[in-house]
Design an enzyme around this catalytic site. Structure first.
Site, short mmCIF file in Angstrom:
data_model
loop_
_atom_site.label_atom_id
_atom_site.label_comp_id
_atom_site.label_asym_id
_atom_site.label_seq_id
_atom_site.Cartn_x
_atom_site.Cartn_y
_atom_site.Cartn_z
N GLY A 36 0.83 -1.20 0.00
CA GLY A 36 0.00 0.00 0.00
C GLY A 36 0.86 1.24 0.00
CG PHE A 40 1.17 1.13 4.59
CD1 PHE A 40 1.94 0.01 4.86
CD2 PHE A 40 -0.09 0.95 4.05
CE1 PHE A 40 1.46 -1.26 4.60
CE2 PHE A 40 -0.59 -0.32 3.80
CZ PHE A 40 0.19 -1.43 4.07
CG ASP A 100 -8.53 5.00 5.05
OD1 ASP A 100 -9.42 5.26 4.20
OD2 ASP A 100 -7.44 4.49 4.74
NE ARG A 103 7.22 -3.64 -1.73
CZ ARG A 103 8.34 -3.41 -2.39
NH1 ARG A 103 9.50 -3.66 -1.82
NH2 ARG A 103 8.30 -2.94 -3.62
CB VAL A 104 1.44 -6.55 4.69
CG1 VAL A 104 1.12 -7.57 5.77
CG2 VAL A 104 0.88 -5.18 5.07
#
EC number: 2.7.12.1
Length: 400
Positions: free
Chosen positions: A80, A82, A196, A84-85
């Protein structure tokens, strides 16, 4: 981080902003040494070689790298604005976890520290632990804030997408809505505004699902099947945009499709903006379609009026200077005169009244759901249902 990414999300007519991508792990390259990858010849757990971040500040990794001696990277789960996951194996607890690796850019690092503070507040009671994702750990690694979460199932959006946007049964929507409102009521008690809320930020606790025959049949009289979650348990995620006080704010928040009228009109916002988003989410879960599929402020307001009726004059007259251009003579929406394309006009015309759109998916005798949506989608924030008021609505008291 509150306003990050909103401009780019609004540029194209798409159903929503770009979604998290789910990747299969590529085949692991053959090891050149006869030792376990990530371990030295003496069995010590090795750190990966130092690599430069990519041009956007994302952490560059290889599968099966170690992320500190404790965590082993197994796969990329998503990406995203922000960062990475990654799915990782926790060697200490012997369990799978999801680690959010923040981009090495100051504004994202600052937002991550806000999220960590919020997550620490949320877990101080059972409500927070059962309704909001649990943070297990956090650390700063090579200038990347890393937040370790319990590993959950897919988001409600991903589940919808995999089901070809087939709507959830109303009983399941009721279950989801109740849990979501409980989460938000708890946040608001702590003077936290999420800002959000959207299906992408609501995760099923379990990945298990069941396949059931659908009522629809093909021309060849074949039975179609649909998937439903085996468990309706959900948790709220992504607190990087959360605001930690009860003042009136004037920044741009919320992902476009779930953005409240007070934000678009520049009137200032507070807790009530979360309830507008929940109204949009419940509609989407019930119908399989986003209520306001738009990328433009004027078109968005026109869609609101088409579905919900005229905007209140006392709100339009107070619109900020930036929003005054959307109105004629101070109060009437400049539509369709101000439309930027014929396609935009057609998109608005395709919308029906809210109750008519709901009735296509929900039996007319079940008007309690439509009534709940009208309460959550009240234009005036002071007239909008609070989370606790919504939980007391008759829709959540019935089983039909």
């Amino acid at each position: 981080m509150i306003a990050n990414g909103f401009e780019s999300m609004d540029k194209e007519r798409v159903r929503k902003r770009p979604r998290m991508t789910w990747d299969e792990a590529p085949a692991e390259p053959e090891a050149k040494r006869a030792v376990i990858k990530g371990h030295g010849s003496d069995g010590r757990i090795l750190s990966p070689p130092l690599r430069d971040d990519d041009r956007d500040g994302h952490y560059v990794f290889s599968l099966r790298d170690n992320l500190t001696p404790r965590y082993k990277i197994l796969s990329k789960m998503g990406e995203g604005t922000f960062g990475r996951v990654l799915e990782c194996w926790d060697r200490d607890t012997k369990e799978y976890v999801a680690i959010k690796i923040i981009r090495s850019i100051k504004k994202y690092r600052d937002a991550a520290m806000i999220e960590i503070d919020v997550l620490q507040k949320l877990v101080k009671s059972d409500k927070g632990r059962t309704r909001c994702v649990q943070m297990k750990n956090w650390f700063d690694y090579r200038n990347h804030i890393c937040i370790v979460f319990e590993k959950l199932g897919p988001s409600l959006f991903d589940f919808l997408k995999r089901n070809k946007y087939s709507a959830f049964p109303l009983a399941l929507v009721r279950d989801f809505g109740c849990q979501l409102l409980e989460s938000v009521a708890y946040m608001h008690e702590l003077q936290l505004v999420h800002t959000d809320l959207k299906p992408e930020n609501i995760l099923l606790v379990s990945s298990e699902n069941v396949k059931l025959p659908d009522n629809k049949r093909s021309a060849a009289n074949e039975t179609h099947f649909r998937c439903l979650p085996k468990s309706s348990a959900i948790k709220l995620i992504d607190f990087g945009s959360t605001v930690c006080d009860n003042r009136i704010h004037h920044s741009i928040v919320q992902t476009r499709h779930y953005r409240s009228p007070e934000v678009i009109l520049g009137l200032g916002w507070s807790y009530q903006c979360d309830l507008w988003s929940i109204g949009c989410i419940l509609f989407e879960l019930c119908t399989g379609e986003a209520l306001f599929q738009t990328h433009d402020n004027l078109e968005h307001l026109a869609m609101m009026e088409r579905a919900l009726g005229p905007l209140p004059e006392h709100m339009t007259r107070k619109a900020s200077r930036g929003a005054e251009k959307y109105f004629r003579r101070g109060c009437r929406l400049n539509w369709p005169e101000g439309a930027n394309s014929r396609e935009s006009i057609r998109a608005v015309k395709r919308l029906d009244r809210l109750k008519d759109m709901v009735s296509k998916h929900v039996d007319n005798t079940r008007s309690r759901f439509a009534d709940l949506l009208y309460g959550l989608l009240a234009y005036d924030p002071s007239e909008r249902l609070t989370a606790n008021e919504a939980l007391d609505h008759p829709f959540f008291k019935s089983s039909s």
